[in-house]
Design a protein around this motif. Structure first.
Motif, PDB file in Angstrom:
ATOM      1  N   GLN A 133      -9.873  -9.040   4.266  1.00  0.00           N
ATOM      2  CA  GLN A 133     -11.112  -9.815   4.383  1.00  0.00           C
ATOM      3  C   GLN A 133     -11.182 -10.629   5.674  1.00  0.00           C
ATOM      4  OE1 GLN A 133     -11.856 -11.709   0.691  1.00  0.00           O
ATOM      5  NE2 GLN A 133     -13.382 -13.127   1.453  1.00  0.00           N
ATOM      6  N   VAL A 185     -14.447  -7.263   0.473  1.00  0.00           N
ATOM      7  CA  VAL A 185     -14.602  -5.811   0.387  1.00  0.00           C
ATOM      8  C   VAL A 185     -14.792  -5.425  -1.077  1.00  0.00           C
ATOM      9  CG1 VAL A 185     -13.481  -3.579   0.761  1.00  0.00           C
ATOM     10  CG2 VAL A 185     -13.209  -5.419   2.444  1.00  0.00           C
ATOM     11  N   TRP A 201     -14.967  -2.493  -3.600  1.00  0.00           N
ATOM     12  CA  TRP A 201     -14.529  -1.084  -3.605  1.00  0.00           C
ATOM     13  C   TRP A 201     -13.549  -0.878  -4.746  1.00  0.00           C
ATOM     14  CZ3 TRP A 201     -10.233   1.926  -3.502  1.00  0.00           C
ATOM     15  CH2 TRP A 201     -10.353   3.237  -3.031  1.00  0.00           C
ATOM     16  N   TRP A 225      -3.396  -5.975   1.135  1.00  0.00           N
ATOM     17  CA  TRP A 225      -3.504  -4.903   2.118  1.00  0.00           C
ATOM     18  C   TRP A 225      -2.322  -4.995   3.081  1.00  0.00           C
ATOM     19  CZ3 TRP A 225      -8.470  -2.172   3.365  1.00  0.00           C
ATOM     20  CH2 TRP A 225      -9.445  -2.363   2.380  1.00  0.00           C
ATOM     21  N   LEU A 235      -7.329   3.903   1.877  1.00  0.00           N
ATOM     22  CA  LEU A 235      -8.443   3.033   2.237  1.00  0.00           C
ATOM     23  C   LEU A 235      -8.045   2.221   3.463  1.00  0.00           C
ATOM     24  CD1 LEU A 235     -11.275   1.909   1.486  1.00  0.00           C
ATOM     25  CD2 LEU A 235     -10.086   0.152   0.139  1.00  0.00           C
ATOM     26  N   ILE A 273      -9.445  -0.514   6.607  1.00  0.00           N
ATOM     27  CA  ILE A 273     -10.474  -1.353   7.205  1.00  0.00           C
ATOM     28  C   ILE A 273     -10.082  -1.582   8.654  1.00  0.00           C
ATOM     29  CG2 ILE A 273      -9.490  -3.606   6.512  1.00  0.00           C
ATOM     30  CD1 ILE A 273     -12.500  -4.404   5.995  1.00  0.00           C
ATOM     31  N   ASP A 315     -15.342  -1.537   9.908  1.00  0.00           N
ATOM     32  CA  ASP A 315     -15.513  -0.197   9.352  1.00  0.00           C
ATOM     33  C   ASP A 315     -14.580  -0.035   8.163  1.00  0.00           C
ATOM     34  OD1 ASP A 315     -17.359   1.330  11.269  1.00  0.00           O
ATOM     35  OD2 ASP A 315     -15.917   0.400  12.633  1.00  0.00           O
ATOM     36  N   LEU A 316     -15.157   0.355   7.033  1.00  0.00           N
ATOM     37  CA  LEU A 316     -14.402   0.592   5.809  1.00  0.00           C
ATOM     38  C   LEU A 316     -14.338   2.101   5.601  1.00  0.00           C
ATOM     39  CD1 LEU A 316     -13.044  -0.768   3.333  1.00  0.00           C
ATOM     40  CD2 LEU A 316     -15.269  -0.582   2.187  1.00  0.00           C
ATOM     41  N   THR A 326     -12.789   5.403   3.664  1.00  0.00           N
ATOM     42  CA  THR A 326     -12.145   5.965   2.480  1.00  0.00           C
ATOM     43  C   THR A 326     -11.737   7.399   2.762  1.00  0.00           C
ATOM     44  OG1 THR A 326     -13.536   4.602   1.038  1.00  0.00           O
ATOM     45  CG2 THR A 326     -12.380   6.467   0.027  1.00  0.00           C
ATOM     46  N   GLN A 375     -19.734   0.840  -2.991  1.00  0.00           N
ATOM     47  CA  GLN A 375     -18.916  -0.056  -2.185  1.00  0.00           C
ATOM     48  C   GLN A 375     -19.807  -0.996  -1.377  1.00  0.00           C
ATOM     49  OE1 GLN A 375     -16.743   2.255   0.762  1.00  0.00           O
ATOM     50  NE2 GLN A 375     -18.496   3.573   1.149  1.00  0.00           N
ATOM     51  N   LEU A 409     -19.709  -4.343   1.966  1.00  0.00           N
ATOM     52  CA  LEU A 409     -19.198  -5.442   2.772  1.00  0.00           C
ATOM     53  C   LEU A 409     -20.069  -6.648   2.434  1.00  0.00           C
ATOM     54  CD1 LEU A 409     -18.752  -3.473   6.127  1.00  0.00           C
ATOM     55  CD2 LEU A 409     -16.951  -4.096   4.475  1.00  0.00           C
ATOM     56  N   SER A 425     -17.076   6.635   6.076  1.00  0.00           N
ATOM     57  CA  SER A 425     -16.955   5.365   6.781  1.00  0.00           C
ATOM     58  C   SER A 425     -18.238   4.558   6.621  1.00  0.00           C
ATOM     59  CB  SER A 425     -16.665   5.605   8.268  1.00  0.00           C
ATOM     60  OG  SER A 425     -16.564   4.377   8.961  1.00  0.00           O
TER      61      SER A 425
END
Length: 303
Positions: free
Chosen positions: A45, A79, A81, A104, A139, A141, A152-153, A155, A167, A169, A293
């Motif tokens: 985050q 996030v 997700w 993370w 995953l 970020i 950018d997230l 998967t 999902q 932001l 993305s």
């Protein structure tokens, strides 16, 4: 890995350091001449971003936010997700998924030629994630801190069957007074009114979005650029999105804010959420061995 070891591997002299922050959580501090930022590997985050020209931070973080394992931090860019909103199967799993309360791993950092700073964090599936969501995934970020902030997230489907997910932001933007703010770019878009009495109402937006009561709306078929006009802080926040056709606009207003233990009663005046999401009818399906993305870029401009 302890703080000293993390700094030895990922620290960038005079730019990026790993520190112990609130609640004893590990944090990444960035000061690169273009901006300052604070990133929490707990939840993956971004908590703070302030470009050098800006008088105020881009984001709001509650003074009463929980900084502890297993809890979401109220503010910055949580996030959401692999689901957005309540548990879609009603199994009692965490609202907005587990990524925002998960540890993370720091995977990479770099100083870019343009002076911006790159940070990559990640989660890979394990027995704990599969107990909540029985899929194989990676995953990521990716965060770029410069004159703008890019998130950018990503998967990656690491299994042999399609992944279906929603999902988001969930950005909390700092504002001078929510009652004076206008969100531009959504006029003509239809939205699902989650704050309406009774059944969800579907309404078409006319003009900018303003706040004089609780607002909790899912907009569909939204443009790739939105903005927040804040006359009190004398600035405009620009939001550019990638692979998102839905947006959530939220402010809890008086009564809902009072019911939230991690918000002060008056905090609703100091933020609005304009969230880059895939939700409602925009359910994402990722084939095996493929990526998806979701991205947002934020900038602060003088009004």
């Amino acid at each position: 890995m302890d703080i000293e070891a993390l700094n030895a591997q990922f620290g960038i002299e005079n730019v990026l350091r790993v520190v112990t922050g609130r609640g004893g959580l590990t944090m990444i501090e960035i000061t690169n001449g273009l901006a300052t930022a604070l990133i929490s590997p707990h939840g993956g985050q971004v908590l703070s971003f302030r470009p050098a020209h800006a008088a105020e931070d881009l984001f709001f973080v509650s003074e009463r936010a929980y900084f502890e394992a297993g809890q979401a931090i109220k503010g910055g860019v949580p996030v959401c997700w692999p689901w957005f909103g309540p548990d879609p199967q009603g199994q009692g799993r965490p609202a907005h998924g587990f990524a925002r309360i998960w540890p993370w791993t720091i995977l990479a950092t770099a100083q870019e030629p343009d002076g911006s700073t790159f940070v990559q964090l990640g989660i890979a599936d394990d027995e704990h994630t599969r107990a909540l969501w029985p899929y194989y995934f990676n995953l990521l970020i990716e965060i770029r801190v410069g004159t703008t902030l890019a998130i950018d997230l990503i998967t990656r489907n690491a299994g042999d069957r399609p992944l279906r997910l929603t999902q988001g932001l969930h950005a909390y933007f700092k504002v001078g007074d929510a009652g004076e703010v206008a969100v531009h770019g959504l006029s003509g878009c239809r939205y699902l009114d989650k704050a309406a009495d009774g059944a969800d109402a579907v309404i078409e937006q006319t003009g900018p979005v303003r706040f004089d009561r609780e607002v909790n709306r899912i907009y569909e078929a939204v443009p790739a650029e939105l903005s927040i006009e804040d006359p009190v802080l004398k600035r405009r926040i620009g939001i550019e999105t990638k692979q998102s056709r839905t947006a959530v606009v939220w402010n809890p207003w008086v009564e809902t804010a009072r019911a939230m233990p991690d918000l002060d009663d008056a905090d609703y005046r100091h933020f609005v959420c304009v969230e880059t999401v895939n939700t409602a009818s925009e359910v994402i399906e990722i084939p095996p061995a493929q990526d998806y993305s979701l991205g947002a870029r934020y900038r602060i401009e003088s009004a």
